[in-house]
Every structure is written in structure tokens, then in C-alpha cells.
Design a protein around this motif. Structure first.
Motif, PDB file in Angstrom:
ATOM      1  N   PHE A 119       0.778  -1.206  -0.020  1.00  0.00           N
ATOM      2  CA  PHE A 119       0.164   0.111   0.055  1.00  0.00           C
ATOM      3  C   PHE A 119       0.835   1.380  -0.024  1.00  0.00           C
ATOM      4  O   PHE A 119       1.794   1.496   1.010  1.00  0.00           O
ATOM      5  CB  PHE A 119      -0.876   0.020   1.096  1.00  0.00           C
ATOM      6  N   VAL A 120       0.882   1.985  -1.301  1.00  0.00           N
ATOM      7  CA  VAL A 120       1.766   3.264  -1.175  1.00  0.00           C
ATOM      8  C   VAL A 120       0.966   4.470  -1.513  1.00  0.00           C
ATOM      9  O   VAL A 120      -0.001   4.338  -2.310  1.00  0.00           O
ATOM     10  CB  VAL A 120       2.821   2.763  -2.333  1.00  0.00           C
ATOM     11  N   ARG A 121       1.148   5.530  -0.645  1.00  0.00           N
ATOM     12  CA  ARG A 121       0.256   6.785  -1.077  1.00  0.00           C
ATOM     13  C   ARG A 121       1.461   8.062  -0.979  1.00  0.00           C
ATOM     14  O   ARG A 121       2.205   7.941  -0.381  1.00  0.00           O
ATOM     15  CB  ARG A 121      -0.858   6.812   0.184  1.00  0.00           C
ATOM     16  N   LEU A 122       1.065   9.026  -1.721  1.00  0.00           N
ATOM     17  CA  LEU A 122       1.791  10.126  -1.894  1.00  0.00           C
ATOM     18  C   LEU A 122       1.453  11.186  -0.783  1.00  0.00           C
ATOM     19  O   LEU A 122       0.100  11.261  -0.476  1.00  0.00           O
ATOM     20  CB  LEU A 122       1.614  10.708  -3.062  1.00  0.00           C
ATOM     21  N   VAL A 123       2.277  11.690  -0.145  1.00  0.00           N
ATOM     22  CA  VAL A 123       2.082  12.673   0.879  1.00  0.00           C
ATOM     23  C   VAL A 123       2.864  13.722   0.459  1.00  0.00           C
ATOM     24  O   VAL A 123       4.253  13.664   0.035  1.00  0.00           O
ATOM     25  CB  VAL A 123       2.478  12.043   2.253  1.00  0.00           C
ATOM     26  N   THR A 124       2.381  15.086   0.907  1.00  0.00           N
ATOM     27  CA  THR A 124       3.227  16.178   0.576  1.00  0.00           C
ATOM     28  C   THR A 124       3.191  17.396   1.948  1.00  0.00           C
ATOM     29  O   THR A 124       2.219  17.051   2.736  1.00  0.00           O
ATOM     30  CB  THR A 124       2.328  17.378  -0.370  1.00  0.00           C
ATOM     31  N   ASP A 125       3.903  18.082   1.961  1.00  0.00           N
ATOM     32  CA  ASP A 125       3.763  19.173   3.132  1.00  0.00           C
ATOM     33  C   ASP A 125       2.674  20.114   2.938  1.00  0.00           C
ATOM     34  O   ASP A 125       1.882  20.131   1.932  1.00  0.00           O
ATOM     35  CB  ASP A 125       5.191  20.040   2.795  1.00  0.00           C
ATOM     36  N   MET A 126       2.283  20.258   4.332  1.00  0.00           N
ATOM     37  CA  MET A 126       0.944  20.859   4.386  1.00  0.00           C
ATOM     38  C   MET A 126      -0.174  20.295   3.737  1.00  0.00           C
ATOM     39  O   MET A 126      -1.434  20.710   3.356  1.00  0.00           O
ATOM     40  CB  MET A 126       0.782  22.147   3.845  1.00  0.00           C
ATOM     41  N   GLY A 127      -0.123  18.858   3.657  1.00  0.00           N
ATOM     42  CA  GLY A 127      -1.094  18.062   2.821  1.00  0.00           C
ATOM     43  C   GLY A 127      -2.346  17.640   3.820  1.00  0.00           C
ATOM     44  O   GLY A 127      -2.097  17.233   4.977  1.00  0.00           O
ATOM     45  N   THR A 128      -3.450  17.845   3.273  1.00  0.00           N
ATOM     46  CA  THR A 128      -4.617  17.316   3.974  1.00  0.00           C
ATOM     47  C   THR A 128      -5.579  16.080   3.135  1.00  0.00           C
ATOM     48  O   THR A 128      -6.436  15.555   3.651  1.00  0.00           O
ATOM     49  CB  THR A 128      -5.808  18.325   4.295  1.00  0.00           C
ATOM     50  N   SER A 129      -5.019  15.829   2.153  1.00  0.00           N
ATOM     51  CA  SER A 129      -5.275  14.346   1.352  1.00  0.00           C
ATOM     52  C   SER A 129      -4.207  13.735   0.773  1.00  0.00           C
ATOM     53  O   SER A 129      -3.238  14.259   0.521  1.00  0.00           O
ATOM     54  CB  SER A 129      -6.487  14.810   0.361  1.00  0.00           C
ATOM     55  N   TYR A 130      -4.283  12.338   0.708  1.00  0.00           N
ATOM     56  CA  TYR A 130      -3.436  11.429   0.068  1.00  0.00           C
ATOM     57  C   TYR A 130      -3.447  11.570  -1.526  1.00  0.00           C
ATOM     58  O   TYR A 130      -4.514  11.947  -1.976  1.00  0.00           O
ATOM     59  CB  TYR A 130      -3.445   9.858   0.563  1.00  0.00           C
ATOM     60  N   GLU A 131      -2.465  11.433  -2.153  1.00  0.00           N
ATOM     61  CA  GLU A 131      -2.324  11.124  -3.834  1.00  0.00           C
ATOM     62  C   GLU A 131      -2.498  12.346  -4.382  1.00  0.00           C
ATOM     63  O   GLU A 131      -2.137  12.332  -5.690  1.00  0.00           O
ATOM     64  CB  GLU A 131      -3.140  10.120  -3.974  1.00  0.00           C
ATOM     65  N   THR A 132      -2.969  13.663  -3.935  1.00  0.00           N
ATOM     66  CA  THR A 132      -3.227  14.795  -4.646  1.00  0.00           C
ATOM     67  C   THR A 132      -2.157  15.982  -4.482  1.00  0.00           C
ATOM     68  O   THR A 132      -1.794  16.013  -3.239  1.00  0.00           O
ATOM     69  CB  THR A 132      -4.414  15.272  -4.214  1.00  0.00           C
ATOM     70  N   VAL A 133      -1.687  16.535  -5.219  1.00  0.00           N
ATOM     71  CA  VAL A 133      -0.782  17.619  -5.216  1.00  0.00           C
ATOM     72  C   VAL A 133      -1.498  18.718  -5.527  1.00  0.00           C
ATOM     73  O   VAL A 133      -1.752  18.923  -7.005  1.00  0.00           O
ATOM     74  CB  VAL A 133       0.363  17.476  -5.880  1.00  0.00           C
ATOM     75  N   PRO A 134      -1.694  19.890  -4.836  1.00  0.00           N
ATOM     76  CA  PRO A 134      -2.638  21.128  -5.492  1.00  0.00           C
ATOM     77  C   PRO A 134      -2.046  21.853  -6.324  1.00  0.00           C
ATOM     78  O   PRO A 134      -0.687  22.094  -6.236  1.00  0.00           O
ATOM     79  CB  PRO A 134      -3.041  21.560  -4.106  1.00  0.00           C
ATOM     80  N   ALA A 135      -2.637  22.768  -7.273  1.00  0.00           N
ATOM     81  CA  ALA A 135      -1.853  23.672  -8.039  1.00  0.00           C
ATOM     82  C   ALA A 135      -1.038  24.823  -7.222  1.00  0.00           C
ATOM     83  O   ALA A 135      -1.640  24.865  -6.030  1.00  0.00           O
ATOM     84  CB  ALA A 135      -3.054  24.486  -8.696  1.00  0.00           C
ATOM     85  N   GLY A 136       0.063  25.232  -7.528  1.00  0.00           N
ATOM     86  CA  GLY A 136       0.884  26.038  -6.901  1.00  0.00           C
ATOM     87  C   GLY A 136       1.644  25.574  -5.891  1.00  0.00           C
ATOM     88  O   GLY A 136       2.439  25.995  -5.111  1.00  0.00           O
ATOM     89  N   TYR A 137       1.671  24.116  -5.619  1.00  0.00           N
ATOM     90  CA  TYR A 137       2.461  23.518  -4.657  1.00  0.00           C
ATOM     91  C   TYR A 137       3.692  23.457  -5.173  1.00  0.00           C
ATOM     92  O   TYR A 137       4.366  23.217  -6.092  1.00  0.00           O
ATOM     93  CB  TYR A 137       2.075  22.063  -4.449  1.00  0.00           C
ATOM     94  N   ASP A 138       4.803  23.906  -4.122  1.00  0.00           N
ATOM     95  CA  ASP A 138       6.254  24.131  -4.130  1.00  0.00           C
ATOM     96  C   ASP A 138       6.852  23.272  -3.034  1.00  0.00           C
ATOM     97  O   ASP A 138       6.942  24.007  -1.902  1.00  0.00           O
ATOM     98  CB  ASP A 138       6.588  25.553  -4.463  1.00  0.00           C
ATOM     99  N   GLY A 139       7.453  22.009  -3.334  1.00  0.00           N
ATOM    100  CA  GLY A 139       8.043  21.281  -2.111  1.00  0.00           C
ATOM    101  C   GLY A 139       8.367  20.200  -2.551  1.00  0.00           C
ATOM    102  O   GLY A 139       8.197  19.308  -3.586  1.00  0.00           O
ATOM    103  N   PRO A 140       8.848  19.177  -1.455  1.00  0.00           N
ATOM    104  CA  PRO A 140       9.191  18.037  -1.547  1.00  0.00           C
ATOM    105  C   PRO A 140       7.992  17.028  -1.819  1.00  0.00           C
ATOM    106  O   PRO A 140       6.784  17.362  -1.273  1.00  0.00           O
ATOM    107  CB  PRO A 140       9.854  17.601  -0.299  1.00  0.00           C
ATOM    108  N   LEU A 141       8.172  15.644  -2.097  1.00  0.00           N
ATOM    109  CA  LEU A 141       7.290  14.655  -2.089  1.00  0.00           C
ATOM    110  C   LEU A 141       7.677  13.367  -1.126  1.00  0.00           C
ATOM    111  O   LEU A 141       8.986  13.093  -1.158  1.00  0.00           O
ATOM    112  CB  LEU A 141       6.861  14.071  -3.601  1.00  0.00           C
ATOM    113  N   TYR A 142       6.822  12.769  -0.552  1.00  0.00           N
ATOM    114  CA  TYR A 142       7.072  11.535   0.177  1.00  0.00           C
ATOM    115  C   TYR A 142       6.140  10.283  -0.219  1.00  0.00           C
ATOM    116  O   TYR A 142       5.061  10.555  -0.578  1.00  0.00           O
ATOM    117  CB  TYR A 142       6.922  11.802   1.519  1.00  0.00           C
ATOM    118  N   ALA A 143       6.712   9.040   0.018  1.00  0.00           N
ATOM    119  CA  ALA A 143       5.850   8.145  -0.378  1.00  0.00           C
ATOM    120  C   ALA A 143       5.626   7.338   1.048  1.00  0.00           C
ATOM    121  O   ALA A 143       6.716   7.083   1.793  1.00  0.00           O
ATOM    122  CB  ALA A 143       6.453   7.030  -1.103  1.00  0.00           C
TER     123      ALA A 143
END
Length: 360
Positions: A119-143
Motif C-alpha cells: 500500500f503506497v500513497r503520496l504525501v506532501t507538506d501541508m497536505g490534507t489528502s493523500y495522492e493529490t498535489v494542489p496547483a501552486g504546490y512548491d516542495g518535496p514529495l514523500y511516499a
């Protein structure tokens, strides 16, 4: 810089996004990392065993949450490390994003990852949901990685999930899907279209006497990067065609099944298999949901279904609807689609385990 038309970025757009810095790479992209309509993401050297899965929230970074006590210990993936089943890990990816406004991204596990019940899901800084990266995001990605049935061996550069980037709204409506199927069939036979293209399960043995596989519980490691190295019988138990036409899914067991339909993905469209809806049954289907343009065009190809039962035994009938495919337009037709030219692993597949197994 990037695609100017609405739709999912195709391979040339992804290359342009890398060149312009929209996609940051921690290492040079390998030849196989850029797919017709997605980018394979790769693990970095730094990982953490965590107490539980989490989302950082609107005002916090991932590493900030780890420092609050969610991280148990750090792992170095440079020379490889074992991720044990039943545990949760967080790995910083080598890729990062600097998305312009109006450009979004979404991730999903790779097919080979889902087929071994990781089970793998993408996580971002300031993230409130898995797998999605909002427009304008500037930062690292995590699994976030949680092996469910098999412990796995990974290393820096291993790829477990993939990213699609899109500009604007590009989803096809049911009416558009229906018209497309009439002009250029998406599946063999009648297409069941409601909230996307419905997919059903084959328990009737049209692919032979074996209709699926059930994962064994106590096995050896799976090295994520080794292809064709494992004997299927050491990890999976074949399921013969049921004489009564149904299969009882046991709670918390993992199954590999196949769709009854053969799929054909046009070269200018891509699809995602949507996780199971509550109105379709007490189970989850398909951890890995991306279908690339060209899938099934060179040879008849089924969808392989990664199925996990929930808390109660559930009867799965032959021909029962188990998932839906949502379709989106690409920003343009890719020069090279899924198939032999890409050395794709699952073109022309019927019932098939992941690429890690020697299927003969």
C-alpha cells in the motif's frame, strides 16, 4: 514550459516540465522513468519507520510532524533496506514539484506494487489528502509505504508509485464515453457506463482453469527491483474455477483476479481505476489505478484486479461489477504509447502476477 492545453501531461510535456524546473529530479531521469502519460517516482536515500500513517495538515511539514514524535527511527536506503509487512514507513522521494497555478498532480501505486499488496500513497507538506498535489504546490514529495502481505527489499532509486500531472479539467462524461465506445470500442462487447466504465470480475474460467491467486502468509522477501526472480507457488496459491460460480473473500486476505472485459485504451486518453465504492461490496479493488494510452491496442488485455476483503466474508459472483474506470483526455497524443515499443510488462495480459514472478 509545460502543456498549454487542458489534459494529462504526455511524455513530451513531462520532459518539458523537467527542463523548466516544474519537476525537480534528485537524479537524472532513467529511460524508463518517463511513461506515455506519467512519471515513475523514485525513492530517495532517507526513510523513517513511523508510528502510524498520518497527513501533516494545512500548516505543517512532513518532517515537522516526524519531529513531533511520529517518527520511530530513521533508515538509510543507500545500500538497501527491508520494509517489514505490517509496518508503516515514510520515504522522501528524489522528485519534487514546483507547480504553476492551474496545474495539478495525482499519484497512484505502480501496477507491480499493487500486485504484491504493498500500500503506497503520496504525501506532501501541508497536505490534507493523500495522492493529490494542489496547483501552486512548491516542495518535496514523500511516499507512505505499508507492506500488507509480503516484506520487501527496497533501495534508493526503487520505484513504487507514479505521478500524473494535468492542466484544467479533462474528464470525460458518461455521454462522451458512450459515444466514444460506439465509434471505437473501449471493451469487448457491451460497455456498462455509469459514473465511468464499469468493470466486472471473471470467475468463469475464460482464461483457463485457474481464475485467480490468493497470497500466502509466510514467505520470503520480495526484492522490488528484480524481475522474474521468484517462483509463483512460493508466494501465491492458485484458485481453481469455482463450480458454483462464486468466490468467498475471506477477511483481510489478498487476491489477484482478472476482469471479464478486455480493455482498449485509445492513444489520446488515459484512465484511472477508482477505488471500490461502498455500493459495490465489502472489499477493495485495485491499489494501482493508472491505465496508460495504448493499453490493450496491440493485443487483448484484461485488467488485473488486486482485491482485499474487509471485516466480514463476502461472496463475489462471476460477472459482478467490482470497479469503475474514469477517463481523461491527454494534452496531446504521445509519440510512443503503452506496448511492445515501451517494453511494457503487462500488454496483452490475462491473469498475471507482478513482474517479480517467473510465470513461464
Amino acid at each position: 514550459m509545460t502543456a498549454s492545453t487542458n489534459g494529462i501531461f504526455q511524455a513530451d510535456d513531462i520532459r518539458a516540465a523537467i527542463g523548466s524546473g516544474v519537476i525537480g529530479l534528485g537524479a537524472e531521469a532513467g529511460a524508463a522513468q518517463i511513461q506515455p502519460a506519467s512519471l515513475d517516482l523514485t525513492l530517495g536515500a532517507k526513510a523513517w519507520r513511523v508510528r502510524a500513517a498520518f497527513l501533516p495538515g494545512r500548516e505543517k511539514t512532513v518532517e515537522g510532524r516526524l519531529e513531533e514524535g511520529l517518527g520511530l527511527h530513521e533508515l538509510d536506503l543507500t545500500e538497501g533496506a527491508v520494509l517489514e509487512k505490517g509496518c508503516v514507513y515514510l520515504v522522501k522521494l528524489r522528485e519534487s514539484l514546483t507547480l504553476p497555478f492551474g496545474v495539478f498532480a495525482r499519484a497512484n501505486p505502480k501496477s507491480s506494487t499493487g500486485r504484491i499488496d504493498v500500500f503506497v500513497r503520496l504525501v506532501t507538506d501541508m497536505g490534507t489528502s493523500y495522492e493529490t498535489v494542489p496547483a501552486g504546490y512548491d516542495g518535496p514529495l514523500y511516499a507512505e509505504i505499508s507492506p500488507r502481505t509480503f516484506s520487501i527489499l527496497v533501495r534508493e532509486g526503487s520505484s513504487l508509485n507514479q505521478l500524473r500531472i494535468r492542466r484544467g479539467q479533462s474528464a470525460l462524461s458518461d455521454d462522451e464515453l458512450s459515444a466514444l465506445h460506439v465509434a471505437d470500442p473501449l471493451v469487448t462487447g457491451v460497455a456498462d457506463i455509469e459514473g465511468g466504465l464499469r468493470v466486472s470480475v471473471d470467475l468463469g474460467g475464460s482464461l483457463g482453469g485457474i481464475i485467480g491467486y490468493r497470497a500466502r502468509r509466510h514467505t520470503g522477501l520480495i526484492d522490488i527491483d528484480k524481475v522474474g526472480a521468484l517462483a509463483p507457488d512460493d508466494y501465491f496459491e492458485p484458485i481453481p474455477r469455482p463450480t458454483n460460480g462464486f468466490l468467498i473473500l475471506d477477511p483481510d486476505e489478498f487476491y489477484i483476479l482478472a476482469s471479464r472485459e478486455e480493455l482498449r485504451m485509445p492513444r489520446d486518453l488515459a484512465a484511472e481505476m477508482v477505488p471500490i465504492d461502498t455500493d459495490l461490496g465489502a472489499f477493495r479493488v485495485h491499489y494501482a489505478g493508472f491505465f496508460d494510452p495504448g493499453f490493450g491496442l496491440e493485443a487483448p488485455s484484461r485488467a488485473v484486479l488486486e482485491v482485499r476483503g474487509y471485516d466480514a466474508p463476502f461472496v463475489l459472483e462471476h460477472g459482478q461489477t467490482v470497479a469503475r474506470l474514469s477517463f481523461e483526455r491527454l494534452s496531446g497524443e504521445p509519440a510512443l504509447a503503452y506496448g511492445a515499443g515501451m517494453k511494457s510488462n503487462y500488454q496483452g495480459q490475462g491473469l498475471r502476477l507482478s513482474k517479480h514472478f517467473n510465470m513461464g
